[in-house]
Design an enzyme around this catalytic site. Structure first.
Site, short mmCIF file in Angstrom:
data_model
loop_
_atom_site.label_atom_id
_atom_site.label_comp_id
_atom_site.label_asym_id
_atom_site.label_seq_id
_atom_site.Cartn_x
_atom_site.Cartn_y
_atom_site.Cartn_z
N ASP A 288 64.34 20.68 54.30
CA ASP A 288 64.74 21.07 55.64
C ASP A 288 65.32 22.48 55.53
OD1 ASP A 288 66.07 19.08 58.36
OD2 ASP A 288 65.47 21.19 58.31
N GLU A 497 70.87 18.31 67.10
CA GLU A 497 71.44 18.24 65.75
C GLU A 497 72.95 18.05 65.78
OE1 GLU A 497 68.25 21.29 63.97
OE2 GLU A 497 69.43 20.13 62.57
O1 IDD Z 1 63.47 24.24 62.52
C1 IDD Z 1 63.20 23.80 61.24
C2 IDD Z 1 63.98 22.53 60.93
C3 IDD Z 1 63.54 21.32 61.75
O2 IDD Z 1 62.17 21.08 61.53
C4 IDD Z 1 64.35 20.10 61.32
O3 IDD Z 1 63.93 18.90 61.98
C5 IDD Z 1 65.83 20.28 61.62
O4 IDD Z 1 66.61 19.37 60.89
C6 IDD Z 1 66.26 21.72 61.43
N1 IDD Z 1 67.49 22.17 61.56
C7 IDD Z 1 67.43 23.51 61.46
C8 IDD Z 1 68.58 24.38 61.57
C9 IDD Z 1 69.86 23.80 61.51
C10 IDD Z 1 70.99 24.61 61.66
C11 IDD Z 1 70.85 26.00 61.87
C12 IDD Z 1 69.56 26.54 61.94
C13 IDD Z 1 68.43 25.74 61.80
C14 IDD Z 1 66.13 23.89 61.23
N2 IDD Z 1 65.42 22.76 61.19
#
Ligand code: IDD
Length: 608
Positions: A288, A497
């Site tokens: 991730d 998230e």
């Molecule tokens: O976008 C790409 C992946 C996505 O596919 C995943 O499901 C997800 O868990 C995810 N969190 C972030 C992310 C989290 C915090 C700050 C910036 C980006 C980036 N991503």
């Protein structure tokens, strides 16, 4: 003479072998990195290392700028591929994006209901069609890779990513994995088991995520710890990955979460012994975003990752591709040092690069790396929106219809003289799309092209019908005596998230007061726009005449009026248990105290 790996008539495995034998260690490590678009936009084109383009891929994120239409994405992705093709071996890029309910990061695309709504349809063929349409609208932008589907099995609706899960029920999630063959295309029956497959230039490389147990963390904590014995993890959370692998999914994304206290991103048993060896997965395990960086970091203020420890742990555990390392140059240098010191065996690097090349050859991006402008007309087109509208219709769940079931309120009269439309979610496209819509976190307002519930009501009722809309109807408005009924749409603001702007799965208190006031005066249908079941007090449920769970329907709000005004019947059934009170969570039908408001699979119809 053309090198063997450039010949599409050669078998994939021969092309992989031929190419990897030509690669330097630095080029191999470069392929293991998918960078954020940012370094490219800042790094000068004449970068002597040109490292940006000897990398495996780019995360296109939100495109060239916020809310950019797809045609602006094209020159961006085209530019990246051109520079990649200029590198010594000319290996094209995987260009990835979170197209999780349509190509949702661009402006003007078709945005489908989120996964929890699609779970309510139980319709695997419809989901497959949604995958195919998503692939077209993403390929139009030059995207060839989506970080979807999320096949989490949500077990505690307090999980902030609940709406990204199709269901609390493993078999329902397994059924919805049909989106993989929608996104990637259907493999020929003789395609080797576990090997990646993409049908062609109108399809995408897909990504089953987040392996494994992301929806089962204790208390629904995002990136938390999933505590259970291995047999339960396998039965509840791992089963959908077997379906994805049997549909030749190209990539699997590791989960930020942990299993019994051990981080999945460095869990060799799960990533290698189980996923690769036991389940026979021959595609790419991708981390991730900064998942490797998060393993070990020096404790000073800014996140300075300790790649010597993180890369050692993550790559040796079985991570093949690293998504978004915060310092990709440092990552490359440190991993190279680990290999030269013999800490990371070259065989591990070769296994990772073989998997990446296997995906790229299978996806045909050596032959078709560039965006296909002929697809631009399809983006957000009427046909696609009609499929999204159908998905909205089939995702709605009717939870109550009539204080007396013999006197149902729905279907509503289209030729009513005067109706009241109210609520924070009745005329808010951003709210009905939720997060992962134009922006990561989503937002209120006209964020893209689409139809709000109010737009749809006005388009549905007769010309003589007066539609009065007030977010919070005034006492004066409510004192009128000629409203025939009220349509009230409320719910949750978008959340994503770790960013939660709600105070849990509840109806905001000011909305409760408003519903109370309206229902005191008028026959009222309450439409909930939410990423999950939300608490409805028993007395409020008694006061309203009808209740519809509409989840996060996306851009085609007219799917809602199609059903509440009777052009179509309800078919949706709850994909998750609807609890009575938040203090019951996590609610589990196996508990003696199990006492839901509506059970999993519940859903009323018009036609008996
Ligand atoms: O976008 C790409 C992946 C996505 O596919 C995943 O499901 C997800 O868990 C995810 N969190 C972030 C992310 C989290 C915090 C700050 C910036 C980006 C980036 N991503």
């Amino acid at each position: 003479v053309r090198s063997l790996y450039r010949n599409p008539r050669e078998p994939t495995e021969s092309r992989v072998r031929d190419l990897i034998d030509r690669m330097t260690l630095e080029e191999k490590i470069g392929q293991m990195i998918m960078i954020a678009k940012a370094p490219i936009l800042t790094r000068p084109v004449d970068d002597p290392l040109n490292c940006c383009f000897a990398v495996g891929g780019v995360n296109a994120g939100r495109g060239p700028r916020d809310a950019a239409p797809v045609k602006e994405w094209v020159e961006m992705t085209e530019g990246w591929q051109r520079r990649a093709l200029d590198s010594r071996l000319g290996i094209p890029l995987m260009v990835g994006v979170d197209a999780v309910h349509g190509h949702n990061n661009a402006y003007g695309t078709t945005i489908f209901p989120h996964n929890i709504a699609l779970g309510a349809t139980r319709d695997d063929e419809l989901i497959q069609k949604i995958g195919a349409i998503t692939a077209l609208e993403a390929r139009a932008a030059g995207i060839n890779y989506t970080f979807a589907p999320c096949v989490a099995v949500v077990r505690d609706v307090r999980w902030n990513r609940c709406y990204e899960s199709y269901s609390e029920d493993t078999d329902t999630v397994r059924k919805m994995t049909s989106i993989v063959t929608g996104l990637q295309g259907r493999p020929p029956p003789d395609h080797p088991r576990g090997h990646p497959f993409v049908a062609g230039r109108n399809n995408l490389i897909a990504c089953a995520k987040h392996f494994v147990g992301d929806g089962g963390t204790s208390q629904g904590e995002n990136e938390g710890d999933t505590r259970m014995d291995y047999a339960e993890l396998e039965k509840i959370h791992m089963a959908p990955y077997i379906d994805c692998i049997s549909q030749n999914v190209c990539t699997v994304m590791a989960s930020y979460s942990s299993f019994n206290g051990e981080k999945i991103h460095s869990h060799k048993y799960l990533l290698t012994d189980v996923l690769k060896n036991k389940l026979g997965f021959k595609g790419v395990v991708i981390s991730d975003w900064r998942g490797i960086d998060k393993l070990y970091q020096n404790n000073n203020r800014c996140m300075v990752p300790d790649y010597l420890r993180s890369a050692l742990a993550g790559i040796n555990a079985g991570i093949d591709m690293v998504l978004g390392p915060c310092d990709h140059k440092k990552f490359q240098d440190d991993l190279r040092m680990l290999v030269e010191l013999g800490k990371v065996p070259i065989s591990r690097i070769d296994d990772a690069v073989e998997r990446i090349l296997r995906v790229k050859f299978s996806a045909g991006i050596f032959e078709d790396p560039m965006p296909d402008r002929s697809l631009l007309d399809l983006v957000g087109c009427k046909l696609h929106r009609e499929v999204a509208r159908q998905a909205v219709r089939k995702s709605l769940v009717l939870l109550k219809n009539g204080k007396d079931p013999k006197r149902p309120l729905l279907p509503l009269q289209k030729n009513a003289r005067k109706i009241l439309v109210a609520g924070t979610h009745a005329d808010d496209l951003g709210y009905q799309c939720g997060a992962w819509s134009v922006s990561w976190a989503g937002s209120s307002g006209r964020t893209t092209e689409g139809t709000t519930i109010l737009d749809a009501v006005k388009a549905t009722v007769g010309t003589e019908t007066e539609v009065v809309y007030e977010k919070y109807p005034s006492v004066n408005t409510l004192s009128a005596h000629d409203f025939q009924f009220a349509i009230v749409a409320v719910g949750e603001p978008p959340y994503v998230e770790h960013i939660s702007s709600t105070d849990g799965p509840v109806i905001p208190s000011d909305a409760v007061d408003m519903i109370d006031a309206v229902a005191d005066k008028l026959p009222t249908v309450l439409i909930l726009i939410s990423g999950r079941p939300i608490e409805i007090k028993a007395e409020l449920l008694k006061k309203i005449d009808a209740l519809v769970a509409a989840w996060l329907p996306g851009t085609e709000g007219n799917g809602i009026t199609d059903v509440i005004f009777g052009d179509y019947d309800f078919v949706g059934r709850l994909p998750v248990t609807w609890f009575k009170r938040v203090d019951q969570l996590p609610i589990d039908h196996k508990d003696a105290s199990f006492d839901p408001m509506f059970t999993f699979n519940y859903g009323l119809r018009y036609m008996k």
